[in-house]
Design a protein around this motif. Structure first.
Motif, short mmCIF file in Angstrom:
data_model
loop_
_atom_site.label_atom_id
_atom_site.label_comp_id
_atom_site.label_asym_id
_atom_site.label_seq_id
_atom_site.Cartn_x
_atom_site.Cartn_y
_atom_site.Cartn_z
N ALA A 43 0.83 -1.20 0.00
CA ALA A 43 0.00 0.00 0.00
C ALA A 43 0.87 1.25 0.00
CB ALA A 43 -0.94 0.00 1.21
N LEU A 44 1.97 1.22 0.77
CA LEU A 44 2.84 2.40 0.82
C LEU A 44 3.53 2.61 -0.53
CD1 LEU A 44 4.13 4.74 2.26
CD2 LEU A 44 5.83 3.21 3.22
N GLU A 45 3.95 1.49 -1.16
CA GLU A 45 4.59 1.58 -2.46
C GLU A 45 3.63 2.21 -3.48
OE1 GLU A 45 7.76 -1.52 -3.48
OE2 GLU A 45 5.99 -2.20 -4.55
N ARG A 46 2.38 1.75 -3.44
CA ARG A 46 1.39 2.26 -4.38
C ARG A 46 1.11 3.74 -4.12
NH1 ARG A 46 -4.32 -0.57 -6.03
NH2 ARG A 46 -4.98 1.12 -7.40
N TRP A 47 1.02 4.10 -2.83
CA TRP A 47 0.80 5.50 -2.46
C TRP A 47 1.96 6.37 -2.98
CZ3 TRP A 47 -2.32 9.21 -0.61
CH2 TRP A 47 -1.71 10.38 -0.18
N THR A 48 3.18 5.91 -2.72
CA THR A 48 4.36 6.69 -3.11
C THR A 48 4.40 6.88 -4.63
OG1 THR A 48 5.49 5.69 -1.24
CG2 THR A 48 6.85 6.88 -2.78
N ALA A 49 4.09 5.79 -5.36
CA ALA A 49 4.09 5.89 -6.82
C ALA A 49 3.01 6.88 -7.26
CB ALA A 49 3.84 4.52 -7.43
N TRP A 50 1.83 6.81 -6.63
CA TRP A 50 0.73 7.69 -7.03
C TRP A 50 1.05 9.15 -6.72
CZ3 TRP A 50 -2.38 10.99 -4.15
CH2 TRP A 50 -3.44 11.56 -4.85
N VAL A 51 1.53 9.39 -5.52
CA VAL A 51 1.69 10.78 -5.09
C VAL A 51 2.86 11.44 -5.83
CG1 VAL A 51 3.27 10.53 -3.10
CG2 VAL A 51 1.46 12.24 -3.03
N SER A 52 3.84 10.64 -6.28
CA SER A 52 5.00 11.24 -6.95
C SER A 52 4.85 11.25 -8.47
CB SER A 52 6.27 10.50 -6.56
OG SER A 52 6.23 9.18 -7.06
N ALA A 53 3.75 10.69 -8.96
CA ALA A 53 3.58 10.60 -10.43
C ALA A 53 3.31 11.98 -11.03
CB ALA A 53 2.44 9.67 -10.77
N LEU A 110 8.19 2.22 -9.86
CA LEU A 110 8.45 3.32 -8.92
C LEU A 110 9.95 3.55 -8.72
CD1 LEU A 110 7.63 5.36 -6.68
CD2 LEU A 110 7.57 3.43 -5.10
N TYR A 111 10.70 2.46 -8.49
CA TYR A 111 12.09 2.63 -8.10
C TYR A 111 12.95 3.13 -9.25
CZ TYR A 111 10.23 0.38 -4.06
OH TYR A 111 9.45 0.11 -2.98
N MET A 112 12.71 2.56 -10.45
CA MET A 112 13.49 3.03 -11.60
C MET A 112 13.13 4.48 -11.92
SD MET A 112 15.42 0.62 -11.86
CE MET A 112 16.49 1.25 -13.16
N ASP A 113 11.84 4.81 -11.82
CA ASP A 113 11.42 6.19 -12.07
C ASP A 113 12.15 7.15 -11.13
OD1 ASP A 113 9.72 5.37 -13.98
OD2 ASP A 113 7.86 5.73 -12.87
N VAL A 114 12.19 6.77 -9.86
CA VAL A 114 12.81 7.66 -8.88
C VAL A 114 14.31 7.75 -9.09
CG1 VAL A 114 13.22 8.03 -6.42
CG2 VAL A 114 10.96 7.38 -7.21
N ILE A 115 14.93 6.64 -9.47
CA ILE A 115 16.37 6.67 -9.75
C ILE A 115 16.66 7.60 -10.92
CG2 ILE A 115 18.28 5.28 -10.67
CD1 ILE A 115 17.22 2.97 -8.89
N ILE A 116 15.84 7.49 -11.98
CA ILE A 116 16.04 8.36 -13.14
C ILE A 116 15.82 9.83 -12.73
CG2 ILE A 116 15.07 8.99 -15.38
CD1 ILE A 116 14.57 5.92 -15.73
N GLY A 153 10.66 20.32 -1.57
CA GLY A 153 10.08 19.71 -2.75
C GLY A 153 8.63 19.32 -2.53
N GLY A 154 7.98 19.02 -3.63
CA GLY A 154 6.64 18.45 -3.56
C GLY A 154 6.78 16.95 -3.68
N PRO A 155 5.64 16.25 -3.75
CA PRO A 155 5.72 14.80 -3.88
C PRO A 155 6.43 14.37 -5.16
CG PRO A 155 3.43 15.57 -3.92
CD PRO A 155 4.27 16.75 -3.65
N LYS A 156 6.43 15.24 -6.17
CA LYS A 156 7.07 14.87 -7.44
C LYS A 156 8.59 14.97 -7.36
CE LYS A 156 3.37 15.96 -10.67
NZ LYS A 156 2.31 16.33 -9.72
N THR A 157 9.11 15.66 -6.37
CA THR A 157 10.56 15.80 -6.24
C THR A 157 11.14 14.67 -5.41
OG1 THR A 157 9.88 18.07 -5.87
CG2 THR A 157 12.21 17.70 -6.15
N LEU A 158 10.47 13.54 -5.44
CA LEU A 158 10.92 12.39 -4.66
C LEU A 158 12.30 11.93 -5.14
CD1 LEU A 158 10.07 10.30 -2.55
CD2 LEU A 158 9.03 9.00 -4.37
#
Lengths: 355, 307
Positions: free
Chosen positions: A345-355, B83-89, B252-257
């Motif tokens: 759930a946290l992974e999905r949240w993090t992906a959603w919020v940072s997209a 998620l992880y590859m996106d954030v690494i990039i 940052g915002g959530p996008k600056t992860l």
């Protein structure tokens, strides 16, 4: 002097543990110190004034407050168990997260070694791995200047940007459970039907509000300052933080309707260096209604001490989650669901919020 | 003059009689210290690093391939979740942009520092160095005060009539880039300054004598000779930026992860240290890979500089 102190300590310790029904552990000797994790700041000060210092006075046991962030506390707890070198006695995680870390905690059983819990605390305060010690809510807050004619009543109004225009803020703290729950509440799910969380439905609903969210706050401090600094109109806030902000002059109103529980637990670490003093402190904490009433007034968190709510005025109680009725109306996280689904759930949240 | 520059200048010098039997190849010997003494001098540092740095890192990397079961399952998960590859990039992108900005803004400052004498030199050096001595947290909060919706910059702009409504400058890529660039600029300025300092002024005079104008002199003399400083500075900034944590979290915002936030999430929210170790392993590999690549470039730069 040394002897008198030791004698006093032994007698009071004895008294604490034997004068109560079921206290059969008369021979346990209290260690000279006990360390307790606090989040520091005003909260830590209030704990010290109302509970740590009186405990030291009564027993001679020195309380060492350890002030760390929540994440540091969890990481250090895991690290101390991994290295086998446990330095702390009492930590303060969320009540609903105890299952996740039960491997690091002392088994308290039915809490019979701390008889004041059965006597003075509201029902349900004893958990096998921790004892409930503060009660707050994660609640809907708003700037009253913006909604003079019509006040928001629940989470559906947070999504209603037509009737309640204004910049939204949401939490992005690494524990998105409350946000996922309030999203489903806003979408019309009944509180008792929340779990298992329908994540697909929650993220669909979250997609609707995302463009209106101006600030994703990461810390309690940020959730206090954003109202003025970033012109926020509405946000979820932790009740203690909201209380502190309001009493510090931030114009703020809130409702406990549909609030998500924010329950703090005290746990004794497995292999803690001062287990007897730790148990004696938690037992001591549960009594003394006056201290609890003062603490609640100072800090805005209610405590499970039953008698203390009688010492608060009606106005004071309105700002707290004090009474048993209110305690049952705030919505709790399903600890089992959380334990099974936390990472995904946290992974999905993090992906959603940072997209 | 050439004694200031390192490397090939020592070639012509006879070996000093400090117990070294034969002259060593110039690439290995920087000063005139015997090898034994060198080892002795760096031994405390090595011991400290081994105990406080390498051991924990190896331990957490070992956990990433041994737990929960031996194998590469943590790394497989890292690669399979977008998620992880996106954030690494994203982390690479932010660090790269930050490096470019720091270089663009820092190079002129380094030139100014190298050319200025007297009181002004002290002032410039203070402007570069004082922020280094301030905590990252304090500097991040200073940026919040500046950039906030009701902050200083919005206040000034609305007083000047430039804007009718406050602009959201905080909680996005721009704020993070600005703050990170500011924090990392000293690390690009100082190596470039040091490279510029070691350029013999006669070279510039010679170029002028041969008819080069200021622009030609910069492109043909100053810039190539400062390249080792440039690459060292860029390497420092880029690798440091990869691991930034506090600033992106606050500004940052959530996008600056960035990747450090994900590592912390795994370590403190989920207590999944093996997986945190796997992400750290990828970050470490990236940093090392980039350092090695840059090192090649740095050596290349030196060759160019001395040709």
């Amino acid at each position: 002097m040394q002897n008198r102190r030791a004698l006093l300590q032994a007698t009071v310790g004895l008294g604490l543990l034997t004068a109560m029904p079921g206290g059969g552990r008369a021979q346990e000797k209290l260690e000279s110190t006990v360390s307790v994790r606090t989040s520091g700041g005003a909260f830590g000060d209030a704990l010290k004034r109302n509970f740590f210092d009186p405990f030291t006075k009564a027993t001679g046991v020195r309380v060492v407050p350890i002030s760390t962030s929540y994440g540091e506390m969890m990481a250090k707890t895991a690290a101390m168990q991994a290295s086998g070198n446990v330095e702390w006695d009492i930590i303060a995680p969320q009540f609903t997260e105890l299952a996740q870390i039960s491997g690091y905690l002392a088994d308290l059983g039915d809490c019979s070694s701390m008889p004041n819990i059965a006597r003075d605390a509201m029902a349900g305060s004893c958990g096998r791995w921790g004892v409930l010690y503060v009660i707050g809510g994660q609640m809907l807050c708003w700037n009253p200047a913006l909604y003079k004619d019509r006040q928001p009543k629940g989470w559906a109004d947070f999504w209603d940007v037509e009737r309640f225009p204004g910049r939204r803020a949401m939490a992005n703290t690494g524990s998105p459970w409350a946000t996922l729950m309030l999203t489903l509440l806003a979408d019309g799910v009944a509180p008792d039907k929340l779990f298992p969380l329908d994540l697909d439905r929650a993220f669909r609903k979250l997609d609707q509000i995302k463009p209106h969210v101006a600030v994703w706050w990461r810390t309690g401090d940020q959730s206090k300052t954003m109202w003025r600094n970033s012109d926020i109109a509405m946000s979820m806030m932790w009740s203690g933080t909201a209380y502190e902000a309001k009493h510090g002059g931030v114009p703020l109103d809130w409702t406990f309707n549909q609030a998500i529980a924010d329950l703090g637990a005290w746990c004794i670490l497995k292999g803690a260096p001062h287990p007897n003093a730790a148990r004696a402190f938690i037992n001591f904490y549960m009594s003394n209604p006056e201290s609890h009433a003062r603490f609640a007034r100072e800090i805005g968190y209610a405590t499970p001490n039953k008698a203390s709510s009688g010492l608060l005025t009606a106005d004071e109680k309105k700002e707290l989650v004090t009474t048993a009725e209110e305690m049952s109306s705030i919505i709790k996280v399903d600890a089992d669901w959380l334990a099974a689904n936390r990472a995904q759930a946290l992974e999905r949240w993090t992906a959603w919020v940072s997209a | 003059m050439s004694a200031v520059s390192d490397g090939p200048a020592l070639d012509g010098l006879p070996a000093q009689s400090t117990g070294v039997a034969a002259p060593r190849p110039s690439g290995l010997l920087r000063g005139q210290l015997p090898g034994g003494l060198t080892v002795l001098l760096i031994a405390p540092l090595l011991a400290l690093l081994a105990f406080a740095f390498f051991a924990p890192i190896l331990r957490i990397l070992a956990a990433s391939v041994l737990e929960p079961r031996p194998g590469l399952s943590n790394y497989a998960r890292l690669l399979s979740q977008p998620l992880y590859m996106d954030v690494i990039i994203r982390t690479l992108w932010i660090s790269g942009a930050c490096t470019a900005l720091a270089l663009l803004l820092g190079y002129p400052v380094a030139v100014l520092m190298a050319r200025t004498r007297g009181g002004w030199a002290t002032v410039i050096a203070a402007c570069v160095l004082v922020p280094l001595w301030t905590s990252t947290l304090v500097r991040s909060y200073a940026w919040i005060l500046l950039l906030d919706r009701n902050g200083i910059l919005n206040g000034l702009m609305s007083k000047a009539g430039l804007i009718s409504q406050p602009i959201d400058m905080l909680y996005g890529n721009a704020a993070v880039l600005m703050a990170m660039t500011h924090m990392l600029m000293p690390f690009v300025i100082l190596p470039i300054y040091s490279a510029l300092q070691s350029i013999a002024p006669e070279l510039g005079q010679a170029a002028t004598n041969l008819g080069a104008g200021p622009v030609r002199r910069f492109w043909s003399v100053t810039l190539p000779l400062s390249l080792p400083g440039v690459s060292a500075g860029c390497l420092l900034v880029f690798v440091m930026a990869l691991g930034f944590y506090v600033t992106p979290a606050l500004l940052g915002g959530p996008k600056t992860l960035m990747i450090a936030t994900l590592i912390s999430q795994q370590a403190t929210e989920l207590l999944n240290w093996p997986f945190a170790g796997a992400i750290s392993g990828v970050l470490l590999a990236l940093s090392l890979g980039i350092a090695v690549t840059f090192k090649r470039w740095l050596d290349l730069g030196r060759v160019v500089a001395h040709d």
